[in-house]
Design a protein around this motif. Structure first.
Motif, PDB file in Angstrom:
ATOM      1  N   ALA A  91       0.830  -1.205   0.000  1.00 59.93           N
ATOM      2  CA  ALA A  91       0.000   0.000   0.000  1.00 59.93           C
ATOM      3  C   ALA A  91       0.867   1.258   0.000  1.00 59.93           C
ATOM      4  CB  ALA A  91      -0.925  -0.001   1.214  1.00 59.93           C
ATOM      5  N   PRO A  92       0.496   2.278  -0.775  1.00 53.96           N
ATOM      6  CA  PRO A  92       1.273   3.522  -0.806  1.00 53.96           C
ATOM      7  C   PRO A  92       1.475   4.155   0.574  1.00 53.96           C
ATOM      8  CG  PRO A  92      -0.311   3.498  -2.593  1.00 53.96           C
ATOM      9  CD  PRO A  92      -0.613   2.301  -1.741  1.00 53.96           C
ATOM     10  N   ALA A  93       0.505   4.001   1.468  1.00 57.02           N
ATOM     11  CA  ALA A  93       0.666   4.560   2.818  1.00 57.02           C
ATOM     12  C   ALA A  93       1.849   3.907   3.531  1.00 57.02           C
ATOM     13  CB  ALA A  93      -0.614   4.360   3.622  1.00 57.02           C
ATOM     14  N   LEU A  94       2.035   2.601   3.328  1.00 58.27           N
ATOM     15  CA  LEU A  94       3.166   1.911   3.927  1.00 58.27           C
ATOM     16  C   LEU A  94       4.475   2.322   3.251  1.00 58.27           C
ATOM     17  CD1 LEU A  94       1.743  -1.703   4.418  1.00 58.27           C
ATOM     18  CD2 LEU A  94       1.804   0.193   6.049  1.00 58.27           C
ATOM     19  N   GLN A  95       4.430   2.566   1.942  1.00 61.66           N
ATOM     20  CA  GLN A  95       5.616   3.042   1.232  1.00 61.66           C
ATOM     21  C   GLN A  95       6.032   4.416   1.757  1.00 61.66           C
ATOM     22  OE1 GLN A  95       3.874   2.533  -2.714  1.00 61.66           O
ATOM     23  NE2 GLN A  95       5.219   0.796  -3.130  1.00 61.66           N
ATOM     24  N   HIS A  96       5.058   5.294   2.017  1.00 64.09           N
ATOM     25  CA  HIS A  96       5.351   6.584   2.650  1.00 64.09           C
ATOM     26  C   HIS A  96       6.011   6.375   4.011  1.00 64.09           C
ATOM     27  CE1 HIS A  96       3.625   9.748   0.135  1.00 64.09           C
ATOM     28  NE2 HIS A  96       2.575   8.976  -0.100  1.00 64.09           N
ATOM     29  N   LEU A 103      -4.329   1.941  -7.406  1.00 62.30           N
ATOM     30  CA  LEU A 103      -4.907   2.975  -8.271  1.00 62.30           C
ATOM     31  C   LEU A 103      -6.400   3.121  -8.014  1.00 62.30           C
ATOM     32  CD1 LEU A 103      -3.104   2.086 -11.618  1.00 62.30           C
ATOM     33  CD2 LEU A 103      -2.640   4.048 -10.166  1.00 62.30           C
ATOM     34  N   ASN A 104      -7.030   2.009  -7.594  1.00 59.16           N
ATOM     35  CA  ASN A 104      -8.474   2.022  -7.351  1.00 59.16           C
ATOM     36  C   ASN A 104      -8.835   2.531  -5.960  1.00 59.16           C
ATOM     37  OD1 ASN A 104      -9.118   0.959  -9.891  1.00 59.16           O
ATOM     38  ND2 ASN A 104      -8.824  -1.145  -9.199  1.00 59.16           N
ATOM     39  N   ILE A 105      -8.048   2.169  -4.947  1.00 62.62           N
ATOM     40  CA  ILE A 105      -8.465   2.461  -3.568  1.00 62.62           C
ATOM     41  C   ILE A 105      -7.545   3.425  -2.821  1.00 62.62           C
ATOM     42  CG2 ILE A 105      -9.534   0.173  -3.417  1.00 62.62           C
ATOM     43  CD1 ILE A 105      -7.273  -0.635  -1.489  1.00 62.62           C
ATOM     44  N   ALA A 106      -6.372   3.753  -3.383  1.00 65.23           N
ATOM     45  CA  ALA A 106      -5.433   4.620  -2.666  1.00 65.23           C
ATOM     46  C   ALA A 106      -4.723   5.575  -3.615  1.00 65.23           C
ATOM     47  CB  ALA A 106      -4.412   3.771  -1.901  1.00 65.23           C
ATOM     48  N   LEU A 107      -5.475   6.120  -4.581  1.00 59.59           N
ATOM     49  CA  LEU A 107      -4.867   6.952  -5.616  1.00 59.59           C
ATOM     50  C   LEU A 107      -4.211   8.205  -5.036  1.00 59.59           C
ATOM     51  CD1 LEU A 107      -4.292   7.494  -8.584  1.00 59.59           C
ATOM     52  CD2 LEU A 107      -6.549   8.552  -8.767  1.00 59.59           C
ATOM     53  N   ASN A 108      -4.855   8.866  -4.097  1.00 56.76           N
ATOM     54  CA  ASN A 108      -4.280  10.094  -3.538  1.00 56.76           C
ATOM     55  C   ASN A 108      -2.947   9.822  -2.845  1.00 56.76           C
ATOM     56  OD1 ASN A 108      -6.349  11.745  -4.458  1.00 56.76           O
ATOM     57  ND2 ASN A 108      -7.555  11.540  -2.580  1.00 56.76           N
ATOM     58  N   GLU A 118       1.711  -2.091 -18.167  1.00 55.50           N
ATOM     59  CA  GLU A 118       1.109  -1.298 -19.242  1.00 55.50           C
ATOM     60  C   GLU A 118      -0.317  -0.862 -18.913  1.00 55.50           C
ATOM     61  OE1 GLU A 118       2.005  -1.640 -24.027  1.00 55.50           O
ATOM     62  OE2 GLU A 118       1.672  -3.446 -22.855  1.00 55.50           O
ATOM     63  N   SER A 119      -1.132  -1.785 -18.429  1.00 56.10           N
ATOM     64  CA  SER A 119      -2.527  -1.446 -18.136  1.00 56.10           C
ATOM     65  C   SER A 119      -2.619  -0.445 -16.987  1.00 56.10           C
ATOM     66  CB  SER A 119      -3.326  -2.715 -17.814  1.00 56.10           C
ATOM     67  OG  SER A 119      -2.843  -3.339 -16.649  1.00 56.10           O
ATOM     68  N   GLU A 120      -1.708  -0.553 -16.020  1.00 58.15           N
ATOM     69  CA  GLU A 120      -1.695   0.393 -14.895  1.00 58.15           C
ATOM     70  C   GLU A 120      -1.274   1.783 -15.352  1.00 58.15           C
ATOM     71  OE1 GLU A 120      -0.575  -3.271 -11.879  1.00 58.15           O
ATOM     72  OE2 GLU A 120       0.987  -1.887 -12.567  1.00 58.15           O
ATOM     73  N   ALA A 121      -0.322   1.853 -16.293  1.00 61.08           N
ATOM     74  CA  ALA A 121       0.092   3.150 -16.834  1.00 61.08           C
ATOM     75  C   ALA A 121      -1.082   3.828 -17.541  1.00 61.08           C
ATOM     76  CB  ALA A 121       1.264   2.964 -17.795  1.00 61.08           C
TER      77      ALA A 121
END
Length: 299
Positions: free
Chosen positions: A124-129, A150-155, A171-174
């Motif tokens: 999760a991006p929050a954990l990466q932060h 991208l769906n649940i933690a875009l911000n 590719e699909s995520e880009a």
């Protein structure tokens, strides 16, 4: 130079049309750490339950992976089960049991905070932060992501992009992130969101690097038979950052070379279930396949 890798450590149950294996060592951090260990010292941060097999701990250590940051909690290790179709490009998830991973908070030992190269594997991006808040002036930070975030933690992900040097996504995520059909155009848009380097994984068709010096295309090593593609993307980015940490000179040149090495390690990953093939690799085998791939690229 050492590489800090933070991500999931899991037990994977994988089914293909030809065979089935249960509770194999898996997870984004596991695949990336083993791949990187062929090139540089690795410090692993993850979490496992008290059911985690000791043979997998020994396997990590056999590859020289530092496990001071591996948390062991009461409960069950993250377990994922999936089934592949005959073409190996399509799969469906049969079960996801988060176990102790549900409450995972990465805690970096003091010795880890000075790591010059950081790979934020797919969590999760929050954990990466949270990881970036603990490291001290890293030289190069790579983050991997997936469609779920991208769906649940875009911000959270958009904020992360301003703190990293390179983003890796498929590719699909880009396309999903930028609303662009063209991979080249999508990469240019992602640059404007923060990362100086963008690497777009294209599966069996290789990967694309968009960088200040231009565009570079790395092919995948062609295989006669794919046994199990699970973890190939993580092996790719692990091999890439491991090679980057071991190299001197131009960063952009080393990134390009790292993509070739990452593609080769990923090809070995696909030749066995889970990590069974990758963990039997040698540096000589990797170098031999890299030379073979380079010969294929000459014209």
């Amino acid at each position: 130079m050492s590489v800090l890798i933070v991500g999931s450590t899991a037990l994977d149950s994988i089914k293909t049309p030809y065979r089935e294996n249960r509770r194999l060592l898996g997870g984004s951090a596991s695949h990336a750490a083993v791949a990187a260990s062929f090139f540089a010292p690795v410090k692993l941060v993850g979490i496992v339950g008290d059911d985690f097999p000791k043979r997998y701990v020994r396997l990590y250590r056999r590859h020289g992976i530092d496990l001071e940051g591996l948390q062991v909690a009461r409960g069950k290790t993250f377990h994922w089960a999936g089934e592949y179709e005959i073409n190996m490009n399509n799969r469906r998830t049969l079960a996801t049991e988060l176990g102790v991973f549900e409450t995972f908070t990465p805690i970096l030992p003091e010795a880890y905070r000075q790591a010059p190269f950081v790979l934020l594997a797919n969590i999760a991006p929050a954990l990466q932060h949270h990881v970036l808040n603990q490291v001290r002036r890293p030289r190069f930070v790579v983050a991997d992501t997936m469609d779920l975030w991208l769906n649940i933690a875009l911000n959270d992900l958009l904020k992360l992009l301003r703190r990293i040097d390179a983003l890796v996504l498929n590719e699909s995520e880009a396309r999903q992130l930028t609303k662009e059909d063209s991979t080249i155009t999508a990469a240019k848009k992602i640059h404007r969101l923060g990362p100086k380097y963008v690497i777009v994984k294209k599966g069996e068709h290789g990967a694309l690097l968009s960088a200040p010096g231009g565009t570079f295309i790395s092919p995948a090593y062609p295989l006669k038979r794919v046994v199990d593609p699970t973890g190939a993307g993580d092996s790719f980015v692990g091999g890439l950052i491991g090679h980057l940490a071991a190299s001197k000179g131009s960063l952009e040149t080393n990134l390009k070379q790292g993509m070739i090495y990452g593609s080769v390690v990923a090809s070995f990953c696909c030749e066995g279930f889970g990590l069974t093939r990758t963990t039997r690799l040698t540096r000589d085998a990797i170098k031999k396949r890299v030379l073979q791939l380079k010969r294929m690229l000459r014209y």
